[in-house]
Scaffold this motif. Structure first.
Motif, mmCIF file in Angstrom:
data_model
loop_
_atom_site.group_PDB
_atom_site.id
_atom_site.type_symbol
_atom_site.label_atom_id
_atom_site.label_comp_id
_atom_site.label_asym_id
_atom_site.label_seq_id
_atom_site.Cartn_x
_atom_site.Cartn_y
_atom_site.Cartn_z
ATOM 1 N N LEU A 108 0.833 -1.205 0.000
ATOM 2 C CA LEU A 108 0.000 0.000 0.000
ATOM 3 C C LEU A 108 0.865 1.252 0.000
ATOM 4 C CD1 LEU A 108 -2.786 1.435 0.444
ATOM 5 C CD2 LEU A 108 -2.370 1.163 2.903
ATOM 6 N N ALA A 109 0.477 2.233 -0.821
ATOM 7 C CA ALA A 109 1.075 3.569 -0.781
ATOM 8 C C ALA A 109 -0.048 4.593 -0.668
ATOM 9 C CB ALA A 109 1.911 3.836 -2.020
ATOM 10 N N VAL A 110 0.043 5.441 0.325
ATOM 11 C CA VAL A 110 -0.967 6.465 0.586
ATOM 12 C C VAL A 110 -0.318 7.814 0.321
ATOM 13 C CG1 VAL A 110 -2.503 7.460 2.319
ATOM 14 C CG2 VAL A 110 -2.061 4.991 2.298
ATOM 15 N N VAL A 111 -0.836 8.540 -0.666
ATOM 16 C CA VAL A 111 -0.188 9.760 -1.150
ATOM 17 C C VAL A 111 -1.060 10.978 -0.834
ATOM 18 C CG1 VAL A 111 0.810 10.914 -3.163
ATOM 19 C CG2 VAL A 111 0.801 8.397 -3.037
ATOM 20 N N CYS A 112 -0.489 11.927 -0.097
ATOM 21 C CA CYS A 112 -1.197 13.184 0.198
ATOM 22 C C CYS A 112 -2.627 12.897 0.641
ATOM 23 C CB CYS A 112 -1.181 14.092 -1.030
ATOM 24 S SG CYS A 112 0.483 14.557 -1.561
ATOM 25 N N SER A 113 -2.761 12.104 1.662
ATOM 26 C CA SER A 113 -4.067 11.665 2.122
ATOM 27 C C SER A 113 -4.092 11.670 3.645
ATOM 28 C CB SER A 113 -4.379 10.273 1.561
ATOM 29 O OG SER A 113 -5.704 9.891 1.849
ATOM 30 N N SER A 114 -5.077 10.996 4.233
ATOM 31 C CA SER A 114 -5.228 11.021 5.673
ATOM 32 C C SER A 114 -6.127 9.880 6.129
ATOM 33 C CB SER A 114 -5.839 12.361 6.120
ATOM 34 O OG SER A 114 -5.916 12.437 7.528
ATOM 35 N N ALA A 115 -6.028 9.579 7.436
ATOM 36 C CA ALA A 115 -6.951 8.619 8.042
ATOM 37 C C ALA A 115 -8.237 9.301 8.470
ATOM 38 C CB ALA A 115 -6.293 7.947 9.245
ATOM 39 N N HIS A 116 -8.278 10.624 8.368
ATOM 40 C CA HIS A 116 -9.488 11.420 8.625
ATOM 41 C C HIS A 116 -9.306 12.747 7.890
ATOM 42 C CE1 HIS A 116 -7.631 14.428 11.369
ATOM 43 N NE2 HIS A 116 -6.735 13.453 11.495
ATOM 44 N N PHE A 117 -10.384 13.436 7.612
ATOM 45 C CA PHE A 117 -10.289 14.667 6.813
ATOM 46 C C PHE A 117 -10.880 15.857 7.573
ATOM 47 C CE2 PHE A 117 -9.552 11.297 3.859
ATOM 48 C CZ PHE A 117 -8.636 11.813 2.950
ATOM 49 N N ASN A 118 -10.432 15.995 8.822
ATOM 50 C CA ASN A 118 -10.750 17.162 9.661
ATOM 51 C C ASN A 118 -12.229 17.317 9.970
ATOM 52 O OD1 ASN A 118 -8.015 18.077 9.878
ATOM 53 N ND2 ASN A 118 -8.163 18.833 7.775
ATOM 54 N N GLY A 119 -12.926 16.215 10.135
ATOM 55 C CA GLY A 119 -14.314 16.283 10.562
ATOM 56 C C GLY A 119 -15.297 16.445 9.422
ATOM 57 N N ALA A 120 -16.563 16.364 9.765
ATOM 58 C CA ALA A 120 -17.612 16.302 8.747
ATOM 59 C C ALA A 120 -18.069 17.661 8.238
ATOM 60 C CB ALA A 120 -18.812 15.535 9.306
ATOM 61 N N LYS A 121 -18.010 18.709 9.060
ATOM 62 C CA LYS A 121 -18.701 19.950 8.758
ATOM 63 C C LYS A 121 -18.298 20.555 7.418
ATOM 64 C CE LYS A 121 -19.788 24.531 10.564
ATOM 65 N NZ LYS A 121 -19.573 25.513 11.653
ATOM 66 N N ALA A 122 -16.995 20.718 7.185
ATOM 67 C CA ALA A 122 -16.546 21.368 5.948
ATOM 68 C C ALA A 122 -16.976 20.581 4.719
ATOM 69 C CB ALA A 122 -15.034 21.529 5.968
ATOM 70 N N TRP A 123 -16.964 19.255 4.813
ATOM 71 C CA TRP A 123 -17.347 18.427 3.666
ATOM 72 C C TRP A 123 -18.861 18.449 3.448
ATOM 73 C CZ3 TRP A 123 -13.677 17.523 0.484
ATOM 74 C CH2 TRP A 123 -12.361 17.435 0.962
ATOM 75 N N GLU A 124 -19.604 18.502 4.518
ATOM 76 C CA GLU A 124 -21.057 18.626 4.379
ATOM 77 C C GLU A 124 -21.415 19.966 3.734
ATOM 78 O OE1 GLU A 124 -22.196 18.127 8.403
ATOM 79 O OE2 GLU A 124 -22.207 15.914 8.317
ATOM 80 N N GLU A 125 -20.710 21.018 4.128
ATOM 81 C CA GLU A 125 -20.958 22.326 3.519
ATOM 82 C C GLU A 125 -20.568 22.331 2.054
ATOM 83 O OE1 GLU A 125 -18.712 24.912 6.007
ATOM 84 O OE2 GLU A 125 -20.265 25.031 7.571
ATOM 85 N N ARG A 126 -19.439 21.697 1.727
ATOM 86 C CA ARG A 126 -19.036 21.643 0.315
ATOM 87 C C ARG A 126 -20.030 20.839 -0.502
ATOM 88 N NH1 ARG A 126 -13.121 19.895 -2.061
ATOM 89 N NH2 ARG A 126 -12.459 21.446 -0.506
ATOM 90 N N ALA A 127 -20.497 19.733 0.023
ATOM 91 C CA ALA A 127 -21.485 18.913 -0.691
ATOM 92 C C ALA A 127 -22.752 19.719 -0.960
ATOM 93 C CB ALA A 127 -21.807 17.658 0.109
ATOM 94 N N ALA A 128 -23.212 20.467 0.041
ATOM 95 C CA ALA A 128 -24.417 21.275 -0.138
ATOM 96 C C ALA A 128 -24.200 22.356 -1.187
ATOM 97 C CB ALA A 128 -24.817 21.900 1.194
ATOM 98 N N LEU A 129 -23.017 22.984 -1.169
ATOM 99 C CA LEU A 129 -22.705 24.020 -2.153
ATOM 100 C C LEU A 129 -22.713 23.458 -3.564
ATOM 101 C CD1 LEU A 129 -21.624 26.883 -2.871
ATOM 102 C CD2 LEU A 129 -19.313 25.951 -2.552
ATOM 103 N N VAL A 130 -22.089 22.314 -3.743
ATOM 104 C CA VAL A 130 -21.992 21.717 -5.079
ATOM 105 C C VAL A 130 -23.363 21.272 -5.567
ATOM 106 C CG1 VAL A 130 -21.054 19.764 -6.368
ATOM 107 C CG2 VAL A 130 -19.580 21.058 -4.813
#
Length: 371
Positions: A108-130
């Motif tokens: 396995l190689a994990v590139v510029c990634s994470s085991a979490h992405f700083n919580g749900a709020k920002a992604w929920e807001e981005r999903a709603a915007l899109v």
């Protein structure tokens, strides 16, 4: 089924490459062709990206859903066990596969990634915007999120703008819900983490967190790289992936250190730049990983041949290094002298004269005398 591109010999070990959110498999354009020399490389597109159907996922999707699509693709291609590398969301998919389907992931190689992405709020807001406004506004800021200042890849920005908004938003839902921090210690596949030092989305600390938790994981940080390192620093990413997946460079580096010494190799590695990275990889992989590991000749014999060749071509600085190597490989000063004396016959007396001078300096340093 996910849209994909297969490259390389069908009989070669399979390697799956996953993209980041908003890009297509074009993210790997500068890396995949080289990897395909020794691998059956399979690049895949996220739902709604490139040629993958948007209907493959919907609202509330998870990274596990995406991993299931990747496994279905592998099954359709007759691939049971594979190496895997992924960027950002593609890296999260790799982590999920390594935790939940360890029997499928050989490395396995994990590139510029994470085991979490700083919580749900920002992604929920981005999903709603899109979902409300589409991707044009978000694509306009892609360069500053993806690359260091002044760098861009227009094709990838176009992929971002052209992605299906619904599928993109569903991928945001997946990122919002993703958190594997408490499962990282279960990963058994050999794991490489690659971080871009200028990555604002998944900074090196996120990759360090994974490296600290996954047994025997390796972390590489790339200077001058932001979030899409395979596009911005392809040579450095290629070097790291080859060493991790192929093993030739790793074996070669071990032999290189045994013959030349840690101090010399550390200096060479310390001087490495993105410009010289492929050459350093070439030396470790082919010279040390294939030629010097061939047991047809002993290391003593290889040292004698190498000394002769260096004298013949007048590479006296390199000769000094290999006189030290010859001593590590068991040659005595008298044997080194005999080799150089023979070069006087076949390479010329002036060449041998310079070679004796270089060798004498090395041998004098070794026994503490001066010349």
């Amino acid at each position: 089924m996910l849209d994909h591109l297969a490259e390389g010999p069908a009989s070669a070990p399979p390697l799956l490459l996953g993209p980041s959110l908003g890009t297509s498999y074009a993210l790997w354009d500068k890396v995949a062709p080289e990897l395909s020399i020794g691998h059956r490389v399979i690049r895949w597109n996220l739902p709604g990206h490139g040629g993958s159907a948007a209907e493959l996922i919907g609202p509330g999707a998870t990274v596990g859903d995406l991993a299931g699509l990747v496994l279905a693709l592998a099954d359709s291609l007759g691939v049971e066990r594979f190496a895997y590398a992924g960027v950002s969301l593609g890296g999260a998919v790799g982590l999920h596969l390594a935790v939940h389907h360890p029997e499928r992931v050989s490395s396995l190689a994990v590139v510029c990634s994470s085991a979490h992405f700083n919580g749900a709020k920002a992604w929920e807001e981005r999903a709603a915007l899109v979902r409300a406004e589409g991707l044009a506004k978000l694509a306009a800021s892609a360069d500053e999120r993806w690359f260091t200042p002044g760098f861009t890849v227009p094709e990838l920005v176009r992929d971002h703008r052209d992605a299906d908004p619904g599928a993109y938003a569903a991928c945001c839902d997946a990122l919002a819900a993703f958190d594997l921090r408490d499962r990282l210690g279960e990963i058994s596949a050999p794991t490489l983490l690659i971080a871009g030092r200028q990555d604002p989305a998944t900074p090196p600390a996120h990759l360090r967190e994974i490296a600290d938790a996954v047994p025997d994981a390796t972390l590489t940080e790339l200077p001058g790289a932001s979030h899409l390192a395979p596009a911005e620093r392809p040579e450095a990413v290629l070097t790291a992936l080859r060493a991790h997946f192929d093993g030739g460079a790793e074996r070669g580096m071990a032999v290189r250190r045994e013959v030349l010494g840690d101090a010399h190799v550390d200096r060479a590695q310390g001087r490495q730049t993105p410009f010289t990275a492929r050459f350093q990889d070439f030396i470790s992989r082919y010279a040390w990983g294939e030629i010097w590991t061939d047991e047809t000749l002993s290391r003593r014999e290889r040292s004698m041949i190498t000394l002769t060749a260096l004298v013949a071509h007048g590479h006296y600085e390199e000769l000094a290094m290999h006189v030290r190597a010859a001593r590590r490989n068991g040659l005595t000063p008298d044997e080194i002298g005999a080799v150089l004396l023979q070069t006087a016959v076949y390479c010329g007396v002036p060449a041998a004269n310079s070679a004796f001078a270089a060798a004498q300096r090395v041998l004098a340093e070794e026994d503490g005398t001066t010349v």
